[in-house]
Design a protein around this motif. Structure first.
Motif, PDB file in Angstrom:
ATOM      1  N   GLN A  60       8.932  -5.899 -13.802  1.00 60.34           N
ATOM      2  CA  GLN A  60       9.202  -6.149 -15.212  1.00 60.34           C
ATOM      3  C   GLN A  60      10.559  -6.830 -15.404  1.00 60.34           C
ATOM      4  OE1 GLN A  60       8.812  -3.253 -13.784  1.00 60.34           O
ATOM      5  NE2 GLN A  60      10.324  -1.725 -14.438  1.00 60.34           N
ATOM      6  N   ASP A  61      11.473  -6.672 -14.439  1.00 62.37           N
ATOM      7  CA  ASP A  61      12.768  -7.358 -14.496  1.00 62.37           C
ATOM      8  C   ASP A  61      12.709  -8.726 -13.830  1.00 62.37           C
ATOM      9  OD1 ASP A  61      13.836  -5.090 -15.697  1.00 62.37           O
ATOM     10  OD2 ASP A  61      14.461  -4.226 -13.777  1.00 62.37           O
ATOM     11  N   ALA A  62      11.877  -8.835 -12.793  1.00 58.44           N
ATOM     12  CA  ALA A  62      11.846 -10.058 -11.989  1.00 58.44           C
ATOM     13  C   ALA A  62      11.262 -11.243 -12.742  1.00 58.44           C
ATOM     14  CB  ALA A  62      11.045  -9.817 -10.708  1.00 58.44           C
ATOM     15  N   ARG A  63      10.396 -10.991 -13.723  1.00 57.61           N
ATOM     16  CA  ARG A  63       9.763 -12.102 -14.433  1.00 57.61           C
ATOM     17  C   ARG A  63      10.806 -13.052 -15.015  1.00 57.61           C
ATOM     18  NH1 ARG A  63       4.562 -14.523 -15.147  1.00 57.61           N
ATOM     19  NH2 ARG A  63       5.458 -16.476 -15.826  1.00 57.61           N
ATOM     20  N   GLU A  64      11.832 -12.512 -15.619  1.00 60.35           N
ATOM     21  CA  GLU A  64      12.887 -13.337 -16.197  1.00 60.35           C
ATOM     22  C   GLU A  64      14.166 -13.315 -15.368  1.00 60.35           C
ATOM     23  OE1 GLU A  64      12.271 -15.266 -18.682  1.00 60.35           O
ATOM     24  OE2 GLU A  64      10.267 -14.443 -19.045  1.00 60.35           O
ATOM     25  N   GLY A  65      14.257 -12.368 -14.441  1.00 64.34           N
ATOM     26  CA  GLY A  65      15.513 -12.190 -13.723  1.00 64.34           C
ATOM     27  C   GLY A  65      15.654 -13.009 -12.459  1.00 64.34           C
ATOM     28  N   ARG A  96       7.484   5.190  -8.703  1.00 67.75           N
ATOM     29  CA  ARG A  96       8.647   6.055  -8.940  1.00 67.75           C
ATOM     30  C   ARG A  96       9.952   5.281  -8.822  1.00 67.75           C
ATOM     31  NH1 ARG A  96       5.359   9.432  -5.563  1.00 67.75           N
ATOM     32  NH2 ARG A  96       6.705   9.047  -3.746  1.00 67.75           N
ATOM     33  N   ASP A  97      10.017   4.340  -7.899  1.00 66.80           N
ATOM     34  CA  ASP A  97      11.259   3.600  -7.663  1.00 66.80           C
ATOM     35  C   ASP A  97      11.473   2.457  -8.646  1.00 66.80           C
ATOM     36  OD1 ASP A  97      11.757   5.252  -5.551  1.00 66.80           O
ATOM     37  OD2 ASP A  97      11.350   3.769  -3.983  1.00 66.80           O
ATOM     38  N   HIS A  98      10.398   1.754  -9.007  1.00 67.70           N
ATOM     39  CA  HIS A  98      10.569   0.496  -9.732  1.00 67.70           C
ATOM     40  C   HIS A  98       9.894   0.437 -11.096  1.00 67.70           C
ATOM     41  CE1 HIS A  98      12.539  -1.066  -6.226  1.00 67.70           C
ATOM     42  NE2 HIS A  98      11.506  -0.768  -5.477  1.00 67.70           N
ATOM     43  N   ASP A  99       9.156   1.460 -11.466  1.00 69.93           N
ATOM     44  CA  ASP A  99       8.574   1.505 -12.809  1.00 69.93           C
ATOM     45  C   ASP A  99       8.480   2.944 -13.292  1.00 69.93           C
ATOM     46  OD1 ASP A  99       7.495   0.367 -15.115  1.00 69.93           O
ATOM     47  OD2 ASP A  99       5.433   0.507 -14.367  1.00 69.93           O
TER      48      ASP A  99
END
Length: 626
Positions: free
Chosen positions: A242-247, A415-418
């Protein structure tokens, strides 16, 4: 490079692109969105050529013997410039053509030009079996009238392509870019009746994917400039989807289709971005882009054959079409996998961590043949690069023969990324009523909670299609039996050439000597990064294989919960988390002489978002995938 050479050697230059029908067939492995991106890129290039000084358009009659291309065989019933899907402006040709477009077998089209006295200059590019066969036919047909120029920094036509490879790449990345000087050369465009818009319409290209970038030079330049402005936040945005799309950079489609070159991007970022950890990480991934494409140059079989013969035909006997379909449709009962696969199908995008996780799940847990998944990715990904997609799939599937291997745990990824369920509930909305703490294993949600939420696992959302723990143990059991023999195979020069480690044959031989066995016992001690580094330094030219960061650290103690994880050997933590194997770190260390990233821009190890224990070898973040 080809254009630069052409305007120097020739008085008349005709920029030409040939549409090959093979890429539009059912086996063409390209979704409509990717084909549209290609057509947009060609239209943009046509416009640039049309604006070139000294351009002169020549239009020959269809009956003229001087006209090498007469028309397209496509039977169009409508005006190709009359678009109904909102993409008319991106496929609208310039007022006067800047390029010549052909359609048909490339060997036939090019030989028609040669027969009329033209010389042909084209670029050598990394390609698989079909491309090799096509280029061979073109050479046979055009003979010495065609030249394939190597200008992408990759090493060709040598017995030891990896010798001093890193140094050569570093020199190429900082070298002068090719800028054609037209001077007295005249540009010619033949109006053939073939245009990107016509081909797009003729094949009924109607993309249904959403959030797809537009394939123009203007958009490419804007994306590059915008990324440089936010490059300092890049390290913390690469892992969570969810962060990588724009990050992440979003540059990979533009690089893959030639709207930007790796060298162009590298130099722009180096010259315009602030010195920081983000710049270091990103430029290193540009080197990895070249590293994986060098692998395809060294062995085109990456797309269809296991690198290591010990693993040939792996999972063929367990092929289950129903499991393959569940994976493709995002109906496996593992929410992180399902969200990722639905996102891939709908948008043609997925960040690298999710690509790697879904590939690992497909081959190790579902136990399906790797090439089916690789082809699926290549069909749907807008940015799919053959050299990266297929080499990464073989690495994730454990077909190379390195002594360490990773199995991602999709539950831990939740658990780690969402942890809040933002990604999962976007792409698996039927789970949105459940509490976020249930999203890693919705099948364990108490029945009372399911009833209160109005979600029944097994009806509204599938239960897991396989037992993860049992499948994982089955994989490790099989892998351990073959691991030593696979390492032994790497000692064979032909197999080492296939693997194309950055340390060359010396690196492959080091693994074979340390971990290879001639029997099936699977014995041998699992490799540590420091051991590989020592072998590379001993068997390679000086300075070839240094390892940055914390990659030589051994694994911390494993607790009970960590056994629900995915790795046998952590190969990075803190600053180095998210980076690939020591083989790839060696690529970067010599190709880019930059300061230690822990001292760049004040970043520290604790800033890494990717410091879990699941970092594996040659399988982590590669910017071309982002």
């Amino acid at each position: 490079m080809a254009l630069e050479r052409a305007v120097v050697d020739g008085d008349v230059v005709c920029p030409l692109f040939v549409f090959d029908p093979s890429f539009y067939s059912g086996d063409g492995l390209a979704c409509d969105a990717r084909l549209r991106f290609l057509h947009e890129a060609l239209t943009s290039l046509d416009t640039l050529y049309a604006a070139t000084a000294r351009q002169r358009v020549v239009q020959a009659a269809a009956s003229s013997t001087a006209q090498p291309i007469t028309a397209t065989p496509l039977d169009l019933q409508t005006d190709p410039n009359s678009r109904t899907d909102g993409h008319g402006t991106t496929l609208e040709p310039p007022d006067r053509p800047g390029m010549t477009f052909g359609y048909g077998d490339p060997a036939t089209v090019l030989s028609a030009f040669v027969d009329r006295g033209w010389s042909v200059l084209t670029m050598a590019t990394p390609t698989s079996r079909y491309g090799k066969q096509r280029d061979r036919r073109v050479r046979q047909t055009c003979d010495d009238a065609i030249s394939f120029l190597s200008g992408d920094g990759l090493v060709r036509d040598t017995e030891r392509p990896r010798e001093n490879w890193q140094s050569q790449i570093g020199t190429w990345l900082t070298g002068t870019q090719h800028v054609p000087q037209w001077d007295d050369a005249v540009g010619v465009a033949l109006e053939t009746g073939v245009t990107p818009a016509l081909v797009d319409e003729g094949y009924g290209i109607v993309p249904t994917k959403t959030k797809v970038p537009t394939g123009t030079h203007r958009d490419a330049a804007a994306q590059l400039s915008g990324f440089v402005d936010r490059i300092q936040s890049y390290p913390r945005n690469i892992s969570a989807p969810q962060d990588a799309r724009e990050g992440t950079s979003g540059l990979s489609p533009y690089i893959n289709f030639g709207l930007l070159s790796v060298r162009q991007v590298h130099q722009y970022v180096t010259e315009n971005a602030p010195a920081c950890r983000g710049r270091k990480m990103f430029t290193s991934r540009l080197v990895w882009n070249m590293h994986y494409n060098q692998k395809l140059v060294d062995w085109p079989g990456w797309t269809e054959q296991a690198v290591n013969p010990v693993f040939e035909n792996r999972n063929e006997e367990t092929h289950d079409p129903e499991l393959v379909t569940a994976w493709k449709r995002g109906q496996t009962g593992f929410p992180m996998v399902d969200a990722s696969m639905r996102c891939l199908r709908q948008t043609g995008w997925l960040n690298f961590r999710m690509r790697a996780m879904c590939a690992s799940f497909f081959t190790h847990i579902l136990q399906q043949p790797w090439w089916i998944g690789a082809d699926w990715y290549h069909h749907h990904l807008i940015d799919s690069d053959v050299g990266i997609n297929y080499t990464q799939w073989q690495s994730q599937a454990g077909l190379v023969g390195k002594p360490s291997q990773r199995v991602y745990n999709p539950r831990k990824q939740v658990r780690d990324h969402d942890p809040d369920g933002e990604w999962i509930t976007e792409w698996v909305p039927e789970l949105s009523p459940l509490p976020s703490e249930s999203l890693d294993r919705p099948e364990r949600t108490p029945l009372a909670v399911q009833e209160n939420c109005g979600v029944v696992v097994g009806e509204d959302y599938p239960r897991p299609v396989v037992d993860f723990e049992a499948r994982r143990e089955a994989f490790w059991s099989q892998y351990e039996r073959r691991r030593a023999r696979a390492a032994q195979e790497l000692g064979r020069p032909a197999i080492a050439r296939r693997a194309s480690f950055s340390g060359g044959y010396a690196a492959a031989k080091a693994i074979a000597n340390e971990h290879g066995r001639n029997d099936d016992t699977g014995s041998g001690t699992q490799v540590q990064l420091a051991e590989i580094e020592e072998h590379l330094r001993a068997d390679s030219p000086a300075g070839r294989a240094t390892v940055h960061g914390d990659d030589s650290e051994t694994a911390p103690a494993v607790d009970a919960d960590a056994m629900d994880d995915e790795t046998t050997i952590p190969t990075g933590s803190g600053q180095s988390a998210g980076e690939p194997s020591p083989d790839d770190n060696a690529v970067v260390s010599d190709a880019l002489e930059t300061p230690n990233p822990t001292n760049a821009g004040g970043d520290t190890d604790s800033d890494s978002p990717d410091s879990s224990r699941e970092i594996g070898d040659e399988q982590t973040t590669v910017e071309q995938f982002e």
